[in-house]
Design an enzyme around this catalytic site. Structure first.
Site: not given
Lengths: 234, 234, 234, 234
Positions: B17, B21-22, B28, B30, B32, B112, B134, B139
């Site tokens: 979620q 908000h871009r 993040e 990872s 992987r 994962r 914002h 939120r």
């Protein structure tokens, strides 16, 4: 989401404000590449405002008729003379050859620097409905400079025709909405309390009915807000 | 403008979620590249709400105590089992060698996929004050899912300490502001009219004084709004 | 600029990579609002790679056939069991009523947390050609995870049909272009110098002719580059 | 990611190009709010190029000395006269009172329209390293207009001091990289083939050694590229 593309022509000082809305894609006519037309903006006497005293970036009532005439004359003479010099430097006969073969053709990207900020530029400006409403909200606002506001108003008229329902919702919930700050809400509640005023939900809903409000969810949200504002009997 | 960077750890379904908000930059952890820890979210019984009837994307009061216990047990068992299988597939002894030399080490980017959405991920999330407000507005709102709201509330607490004046302005003019639509304003004006209620500007300003409002410009803006709402004698 | 909108369905761990391309608008199916289908991704044995040794976020050759079978079984069992528990918690008969009237219907926004990352989600994803090419460049790349690469490749096939000329230009000048760093250029020039190799412009242009290059400007740019690389006689 | 903030002053026509890079935050000195200084740009004779014949948005060699002098005189006179008229319209004594009490003070937001595009504006411009490199790549490029290029070059000098390692990587892998299109690669391979030229990997690596390339991964990537270019024996 729907997107809208406008072909607009406006004075450079207006384009400079407009371009600050960055969530749009712009394709501007380039004065590096092409030759600008002899078109410049001269304000009408009735919008030739004096510098505002209360708002440093605003204007108040118009200058006197005589002064307006004097300023108009000055602006026209300067723009005309600068454009004449622009053409002189370009020295372009319209076919890519020098008008005066004795002189070089000065680069377009340099010649343009002599033009004043009231010359017109033009562009294609594309954005989606959400960002367009945001633009109109800011630029159709009375605090926006008059010269950009007229564009916002013309665009509003177009939108109203193109998407009448979305436009009405925009007017109801954004453009003409009133945002009460927490302190303002406290004052309203205080006013009601000091004057022993409060209403039952039914009284409110009766009035709502006579204004034509019918949607149930809309009514519930309204009652919730009026309660916060101290209008409703507990 | 000031920027704020948060190091946050949250369930993957919350991250999903949040990432919408871009206007923030995200770094993040990872899965992987690295191995996720055995950490997953289990809701407390008091927030284990039943599916809301009025709002398809919400929850109402909690399920019964027994049912809450049953669900908790299920979620814990599933997460524990899936993590066990995750480790089994990875087959990593923590030093980059297979724990069980008889089996290959299955790729991290594939293993994962067996983890459930309540496992924790983490990231650095950076944005400026404007976009942060914002985010918090949306939120920290009661309509946001509880599990992301607790992050918004914790971040609000941090901001309140870090920029107390900006925070108070945010509360006064955004978070606790009430936006009245044009139809709501019409109802309010109608209520006042039908009940013959209106105040002089001085009466309003007296009440404003007793709530502690002192700023002259703030008072003027308020009077302008109250006039639109039909509260002021003409 | 032209825009493209894709309706795509993909495992959640793929959606999590995809969403990092922020210059697109996304409309995702919400598991807060709706119930996800029982659909999950299980890799084919031939792409069940072992953890890469040289690249921490990659995979190498596949695990053994036996191990692939074992992993497949595990993934299927886990996904099936978790989905069963998801349905148990939802307790929804498909008509908005509890399947088992003895138990509450657990909120959708909570039940979903038990699903694993290989479950499918779906969305509408819209972007313009420029950003789409950028996306494909990164995600059709051999370094991208296989599971997102297959989407990039399918989208490439669609684009190739829809805008064949733009696609060919993208292949020629972006996708299959080779970028030589300054050190690499220095090595190439050094190789040519040490081996006394250099060509006249005509020799280069002859070879260009036999590969079918005809555009004059393209040839000039090529010669300029080859000169920097030490291939051309001075 | 690191961010960089520049306080820059530049001719308005340069600001108009600069502002098209939208991934930065800008805080510009406002000519609605304040009075612009009497500062304008006049190009030096040696950059007073004639309109380019091959590139419509470029310039070639300079105009003659005499013509340069004539243009310089024109630009200075026009800018000086327009500024004089700007001050006349503003009619501001610097203390917020009219210089000439017989006339109104014309609004700043209007008076500015008489200034030409070579007047200086100024702003704070903030962006992160990634977007800054992108800006410099485009604006330090020989195809950028000279007047913005000098800013890009000055900013490059600052960056080189501030982040020398990142700057060197930017030069090696972006600024001075050479991108060979697929057709160009085909020509290079054709040239090698027709001339029976190819090298062993060891020969390449020897040359790499003598240019100072030591990194193993860098060498591997280079060999991969050279193979695609047809330089390496199979």
């Amino acid at each position: 989401m729907d997107e809208f593309k406008f072909h607009a022509k406006m004075p450079i000082f207006v384009a400079r404000q407009w371009v600050r809305h960055r969530t749009a894609s712009i394709n501007e006519y380039s004065a590096r590449f092409s030759i600008l037309d002899k078109e410049f903006y001269i304000p009408e006497p009735e919008v030739m405002g004096i510098q505002s005293k209360s708002n440093r970036q605003g204007r108040d009532e118009s200058v006197s008729k005589e002064q307006a005439e004097a300023i108009k004359k000055l602006l026209i003479e300067d723009a005309a003379r600068n454009y004449e010099h622009y053409e002189f430097m370009l020295n372009d006969d319209g076919m890519g050859k020098p008008k005066d073969p004795e002189r070089d053709m000065f680069a377009r990207e340099l010649s343009r620097m002599d033009l004043s900020l009231n010359f017109y530029t033009q562009w294609y400006w594309k954005t989606d409905l959400h960002n367009l409403f945001h633009f109109l909200h800011l630029r159709a606002d009375p605090h926006a400079q008059y010269e950009i506001r007229v564009y916002a108003e013309a665009m509003s008229g177009i939108l109203k025709d193109a998407v009448p329902l979305a436009w009405e919702a925009f007017e109801d919930y954004e453009l003409y909405a009133t945002k009460l700050s927490r302190p303002e809400q406290q004052v309203m509640a205080q006013v009601m309390k000091e004057n022993n005023i409060s209403f039952s939900k039914d009284e409110i809903l009766n009035s709502a009915g006579s204004t034509g409000m019918t949607n149930k969810r809309e009514k519930e949200e309204m009652l919730e807000k009026f309660e916060k504002l101290g209008l409703i009997k507990k």
